[in-house]
Scaffold this motif. Structure first.
Motif, PDB file in Angstrom:
ATOM      1  N   ALA A 197       0.851  -1.198   0.000  1.00  0.00           N
ATOM      2  CA  ALA A 197       0.000   0.000   0.000  1.00  0.00           C
ATOM      3  C   ALA A 197       0.879   1.238   0.000  1.00  0.00           C
ATOM      4  CB  ALA A 197      -0.934   0.005   1.203  1.00  0.00           C
ATOM      5  N   ALA A 198       0.295   2.363  -0.392  1.00  0.00           N
ATOM      6  CA  ALA A 198       0.997   3.652  -0.406  1.00  0.00           C
ATOM      7  C   ALA A 198       0.007   4.757  -0.094  1.00  0.00           C
ATOM      8  CB  ALA A 198       1.663   3.893  -1.758  1.00  0.00           C
ATOM      9  N   LEU A 220       0.750   3.127   8.875  1.00  0.00           N
ATOM     10  CA  LEU A 220       0.549   2.116   7.839  1.00  0.00           C
ATOM     11  C   LEU A 220       1.666   1.078   7.818  1.00  0.00           C
ATOM     12  CD1 LEU A 220      -1.185   1.250   5.350  1.00  0.00           C
ATOM     13  CD2 LEU A 220       0.325   2.689   3.953  1.00  0.00           C
ATOM     14  N   PHE A 221       2.901   1.556   7.762  1.00  0.00           N
ATOM     15  CA  PHE A 221       4.037   0.643   7.620  1.00  0.00           C
ATOM     16  C   PHE A 221       4.650   0.216   8.954  1.00  0.00           C
ATOM     17  CE2 PHE A 221       4.414   3.371   3.657  1.00  0.00           C
ATOM     18  CZ  PHE A 221       3.791   2.451   2.832  1.00  0.00           C
ATOM     19  N   VAL A 226       2.003  -3.021   7.198  1.00  0.00           N
ATOM     20  CA  VAL A 226       1.604  -3.263   5.808  1.00  0.00           C
ATOM     21  C   VAL A 226       2.858  -3.191   4.936  1.00  0.00           C
ATOM     22  CG1 VAL A 226       0.236  -2.395   3.865  1.00  0.00           C
ATOM     23  CG2 VAL A 226      -0.719  -2.366   6.191  1.00  0.00           C
ATOM     24  N   ALA A 227       2.959  -4.075   3.962  1.00  0.00           N
ATOM     25  CA  ALA A 227       4.148  -4.153   3.108  1.00  0.00           C
ATOM     26  C   ALA A 227       4.287  -2.909   2.235  1.00  0.00           C
ATOM     27  CB  ALA A 227       4.086  -5.394   2.234  1.00  0.00           C
ATOM     28  N   MET A 310      -5.717   4.916  11.561  1.00  0.00           N
ATOM     29  CA  MET A 310      -5.794   3.458  11.720  1.00  0.00           C
ATOM     30  C   MET A 310      -7.189   2.945  11.414  1.00  0.00           C
ATOM     31  SD  MET A 310      -4.872   1.138  15.074  1.00  0.00           S
ATOM     32  CE  MET A 310      -3.430   2.156  15.418  1.00  0.00           C
ATOM     33  N   ASP A 311      -8.196   3.636  11.921  1.00  0.00           N
ATOM     34  CA  ASP A 311      -9.586   3.234  11.664  1.00  0.00           C
ATOM     35  C   ASP A 311      -9.894   3.251  10.170  1.00  0.00           C
ATOM     36  OD1 ASP A 311     -10.091   2.889  14.363  1.00  0.00           O
ATOM     37  OD2 ASP A 311     -11.024   4.861  14.632  1.00  0.00           O
ATOM     38  N   HIS A 312      -9.422   4.285   9.482  1.00  0.00           N
ATOM     39  CA  HIS A 312      -9.667   4.385   8.041  1.00  0.00           C
ATOM     40  C   HIS A 312      -8.960   3.271   7.277  1.00  0.00           C
ATOM     41  CE1 HIS A 312     -10.647   8.976   8.344  1.00  0.00           C
ATOM     42  NE2 HIS A 312     -11.660   8.218   8.655  1.00  0.00           N
ATOM     43  N   ILE A 313      -7.762   2.955   7.681  1.00  0.00           N
ATOM     44  CA  ILE A 313      -7.003   1.891   7.007  1.00  0.00           C
ATOM     45  C   ILE A 313      -7.690   0.548   7.188  1.00  0.00           C
ATOM     46  CG2 ILE A 313      -4.829   0.606   7.003  1.00  0.00           C
ATOM     47  CD1 ILE A 313      -3.419   3.258   7.732  1.00  0.00           C
TER      48      ILE A 313
END
Length: 319
Positions: A197-198, A220-221, A226-227, A310-313
């Motif tokens: 993801a980006a 995210l990372f 997340v990769a 975090m919630d959105h992700i």
């Protein structure tokens, strides 16, 4: 109007760098700035900040902490006034900051006097504008974070808790955040495995690709593991001055998922979506683009901002 948006966007980037040192602030090897002994209710606290020794008053009520309002609100404290650049404020905090007046990002002396603070807190020495440190000290005790402490949102929250006699609240908030992140990480891993993801921020007609250690990318990372796509892995570490990326360069963005942080009216958003480059992206072809209409929590580091991100992700990736 477009020129105004571009100017405001550039100003926000510059000032956010001054206030939060959001990239990878280097650790100077020193411990946090506040004494190990916690502040007791009704007792002054002597501390060492970026400028020297400061006496923090007991039970300070009216706090000015420009661009650090996330930490204040997380600890249940409303500031005497909130950071702003013109009409621009921290949008994601406005429910919590309802009724709190704004103050210029550079804390003009007259406005600062009018706010009648018991304590002034700056995110770094560079955030004090026009050599006015001595003037602020005459208005109220003034604490200035060391850069390394300010750049680490966890340290920032811990120190804020110590300054305000809310050590336990800070510790509890951090423990709750870490537990939430652990649970979210497990859900995401089960949902997408090793997919990448980006995050791309659009403001005005400019594009900013998040390095792996800037703002929401730390969530995210880092927290969610997340990769990272190859393009993100190959970017240099985030610096205080965040440079936009050319639209053409985005052709190399091989992410499986793309978080698009942009207000809907930004000129660059429409330009991006109409481009062949965007239409050819792996995430776009796969239908894995998630538009975040309020980019404000994605472009700052703080407990509340990170929880929102975090919630959105999780909502986007866990079906």
């Amino acid at each position: 109007m477009l020129f105004r948006k571009q100017t405001i966007g550039s100003t926000i980037l510059m000032i956010c760098a001054l206030f939060l040192l959001a990239a990878c602030g280097s650790n100077d090897g020193k411990s946090t700035s506040v004494n190990e002994s916690n502040k007791q209710a009704g007792a002054e606290l002597k501390v060492t900040d970026a400028m020297g020794e400061v006496t923090v008053p007991a039970d300070a009520k009216r706090i000015l902490a420009p661009h650090l309002e996330d930490s204040l609100i997380a600890l249940g404290v409303k500031p005497a006034a909130q950071w702003s650049i013109g009409a621009t404020v921290l949008d994601y905090l406005q429910t919590d900051l309802k009724g709190v007046p704004t103050i210029g990002w550079d804390l003009p002396i007259e406005q600062t006097i009018g706010a009648d603070p018991d304590l002034i807190i700056f995110s770094s020495a560079s955030a004090v504008q026009n050599g006015q440190y001595e003037s602020y000290k005459k208005i109220a005790p003034t604490y200035i974070y060391k850069d390394a402490d300010s750049a680490d949102w966890r340290k920032q929250l811990q120190i804020m808790g110590q300054l305000l006699g809310k050590d336990k609240e800070a510790a509890d908030k951090l423990a709750s955040y870490d537990a939430k992140a652990k649970q979210a990480k497990e859900k995401i891993k089960a949902a997408i495995g090793d997919q990448t993801a980006a995050i791309l921020w659009v403001i005005g007609d400019q594009y900013y690709l998040f390095e792996n250690n800037r703002f929401a990318a730390n969530v995210l990372f880092g927290d969610l593991a997340v990769a990272q796509p190859k393009m993100i892995q190959q970017l240099p570490a985030a610096e205080n001055t965040w440079k936009p990326i050319a639209l053409e360069a985005l052709a190399d963005l091989d992410a499986d998922h793309l978080f698009l942080a942009s207000k809907p009216e930004e000129a660059g958003l429409d330009k991006l979506k109409q481009s062949a480059i965007y239409k050819g992206l792996k995430a776009v072809k796969g239908g894995h683009v998630y538009e975040m209409a309020d980019p404000s929590p994605w472009t700052i580091s703080g407990l509340i901002a990170n929880e929102i991100t975090m919630d959105h992700i999780v909502k986007a990736l866990v079906k």
